[in-house]
Design a protein around this motif. Structure first.
Motif, mmCIF file in Angstrom:
data_model
loop_
_atom_site.group_PDB
_atom_site.id
_atom_site.type_symbol
_atom_site.label_atom_id
_atom_site.label_comp_id
_atom_site.label_asym_id
_atom_site.label_seq_id
_atom_site.Cartn_x
_atom_site.Cartn_y
_atom_site.Cartn_z
ATOM 1 N N PRO A 33 9.192 -6.560 10.999
ATOM 2 C CA PRO A 33 9.580 -5.157 10.786
ATOM 3 C C PRO A 33 9.524 -4.745 9.314
ATOM 4 O O PRO A 33 9.814 -5.533 8.420
ATOM 5 C CB PRO A 33 11.025 -5.094 11.277
ATOM 6 N N LEU A 34 9.154 -3.488 9.116
ATOM 7 C CA LEU A 34 9.240 -2.851 7.810
ATOM 8 C C LEU A 34 10.335 -1.796 7.869
ATOM 9 O O LEU A 34 10.407 -1.024 8.827
ATOM 10 C CB LEU A 34 7.921 -2.162 7.449
ATOM 11 N N MET A 35 11.179 -1.751 6.839
ATOM 12 C CA MET A 35 12.160 -0.685 6.675
ATOM 13 C C MET A 35 11.734 0.074 5.418
ATOM 14 O O MET A 35 11.842 -0.437 4.296
ATOM 15 C CB MET A 35 13.578 -1.234 6.538
ATOM 16 N N ILE A 36 11.219 1.279 5.635
ATOM 17 C CA ILE A 36 10.558 2.056 4.596
ATOM 18 C C ILE A 36 11.471 3.202 4.157
ATOM 19 O O ILE A 36 11.961 3.952 4.997
ATOM 20 C CB ILE A 36 9.228 2.625 5.144
ATOM 21 N N LYS A 37 11.674 3.339 2.855
ATOM 22 C CA LYS A 37 12.467 4.444 2.320
ATOM 23 C C LYS A 37 11.526 5.474 1.717
ATOM 24 O O LYS A 37 10.726 5.152 0.837
ATOM 25 C CB LYS A 37 13.463 3.968 1.250
ATOM 26 N N VAL A 63 9.981 -0.651 0.266
ATOM 27 C CA VAL A 63 9.793 -1.129 1.636
ATOM 28 C C VAL A 63 10.393 -2.523 1.729
ATOM 29 O O VAL A 63 10.033 -3.411 0.951
ATOM 30 C CB VAL A 63 8.304 -1.179 2.037
ATOM 31 N N ASN A 64 11.307 -2.708 2.666
ATOM 32 C CA ASN A 64 11.846 -4.034 2.939
ATOM 33 C C ASN A 64 11.012 -4.667 4.039
ATOM 34 O O ASN A 64 10.835 -4.064 5.101
ATOM 35 C CB ASN A 64 13.308 -3.970 3.393
ATOM 36 N N VAL A 65 10.496 -5.867 3.770
ATOM 37 C CA VAL A 65 9.804 -6.654 4.782
ATOM 38 C C VAL A 65 10.863 -7.595 5.344
ATOM 39 O O VAL A 65 11.341 -8.491 4.649
ATOM 40 C CB VAL A 65 8.612 -7.432 4.179
ATOM 41 N N LEU A 66 11.228 -7.357 6.584
ATOM 42 C CA LEU A 66 12.344 -8.073 7.199
ATOM 43 C C LEU A 66 11.869 -9.335 7.907
ATOM 44 O O LEU A 66 10.667 -9.497 8.169
ATOM 45 C CB LEU A 66 13.061 -7.141 8.173
ATOM 46 N N PRO A 67 12.794 -10.230 8.247
ATOM 47 C CA PRO A 67 12.414 -11.441 8.986
ATOM 48 C C PRO A 67 11.832 -11.080 10.356
ATOM 49 O O PRO A 67 12.149 -10.034 10.929
ATOM 50 C CB PRO A 67 13.730 -12.196 9.157
ATOM 51 N N ALA A 68 11.005 -11.963 10.864
ATOM 52 C CA ALA A 68 10.342 -11.739 12.153
ATOM 53 C C ALA A 68 11.361 -11.539 13.276
ATOM 54 O O ALA A 68 12.452 -12.105 13.255
ATOM 55 C CB ALA A 68 9.431 -12.913 12.480
ATOM 56 N N GLY A 128 0.808 -1.212 0.000
ATOM 57 C CA GLY A 128 0.000 0.000 0.000
ATOM 58 C C GLY A 128 0.840 1.261 0.000
ATOM 59 O O GLY A 128 0.541 2.218 -0.721
ATOM 60 N N LEU A 129 1.900 1.269 0.787
ATOM 61 C CA LEU A 129 2.779 2.443 0.849
ATOM 62 C C LEU A 129 3.437 2.726 -0.498
ATOM 63 O O LEU A 129 3.517 3.881 -0.929
ATOM 64 C CB LEU A 129 3.847 2.257 1.927
ATOM 65 N N VAL A 130 3.900 1.680 -1.167
ATOM 66 C CA VAL A 130 4.546 1.867 -2.478
ATOM 67 C C VAL A 130 3.505 2.246 -3.525
ATOM 68 O O VAL A 130 3.732 3.157 -4.326
ATOM 69 C CB VAL A 130 5.345 0.606 -2.878
ATOM 70 N N LYS A 131 2.353 1.572 -3.503
ATOM 71 C CA LYS A 131 1.290 1.877 -4.462
ATOM 72 C C LYS A 131 0.841 3.327 -4.361
ATOM 73 O O LYS A 131 0.607 3.996 -5.369
ATOM 74 C CB LYS A 131 0.101 0.953 -4.233
ATOM 75 N N GLU A 132 0.739 3.844 -3.141
ATOM 76 C CA GLU A 132 0.313 5.222 -2.906
ATOM 77 C C GLU A 132 1.434 6.239 -3.113
ATOM 78 O O GLU A 132 1.241 7.441 -2.924
ATOM 79 C CB GLU A 132 -0.247 5.367 -1.489
ATOM 80 N N LYS A 133 2.621 5.756 -3.493
ATOM 81 C CA LYS A 133 3.813 6.599 -3.697
ATOM 82 C C LYS A 133 4.223 7.343 -2.429
ATOM 83 O O LYS A 133 4.790 8.434 -2.474
ATOM 84 C CB LYS A 133 3.632 7.546 -4.885
ATOM 85 N N LEU A 134 3.946 6.733 -1.285
ATOM 86 C CA LEU A 134 4.389 7.286 -0.002
ATOM 87 C C LEU A 134 5.761 6.741 0.359
ATOM 88 O O LEU A 134 6.434 7.286 1.225
ATOM 89 C CB LEU A 134 3.372 6.946 1.087
#
Length: 112
Positions: free
Chosen positions: A59-63, A36-41, A26-32
């Protein structure tokens, strides 16, 4: 040497993989976010409502860019299942100029 940037890394923990993937998409689709890296639990240990809690989280690591951050924060608060989601933004002081320019370009608000 490169110059300081207007790019942020945003950290946000999610309750499970499904939620993490949906929020990242959603974050990437909305260009926000550019990426986004979806990291291991990870295991999180914290106090909540006067109790010591332990939870497995994803965790999410969002640029993103500084200009996109306010909308990103609002979007996460609206779509995240936690009452108080962890949303922490850290400045990117230096980085590969072409990558940082890409992040900036991917998070530019487009005119309708």
């Amino acid at each position: 040497m490169t110059t300081p940037t207007e790019i942020l890394i945003v950290w946000c923990n999610c309750p499970d993989q499904t939620t993490a993937t949906a929020l990242a998409s959603g974050l990437v689709k909305e260009k926000l976010a550019a990426c986004v890296n979806v990291l291991p639990a990870v295991q999180s240990i914290y106090h909540w409502e006067d109790r010591l809690e332990s939870a497995n989280e994803v965790p999410l690591m969002i640029k993103t860019s500084v200009t996109a951050y306010p909308k990103l924060e609002g979007w996460l608060q609206t779509h995240h299942p936690y009452t108080i989601p962890e949303i922490i933004a850290l400045p990117v002081t230096y980085g590969l100029p072409s990558y940082l320019a890409w992040v900036q370009a991917e998070t530019i608000e487009t005119k309708a």
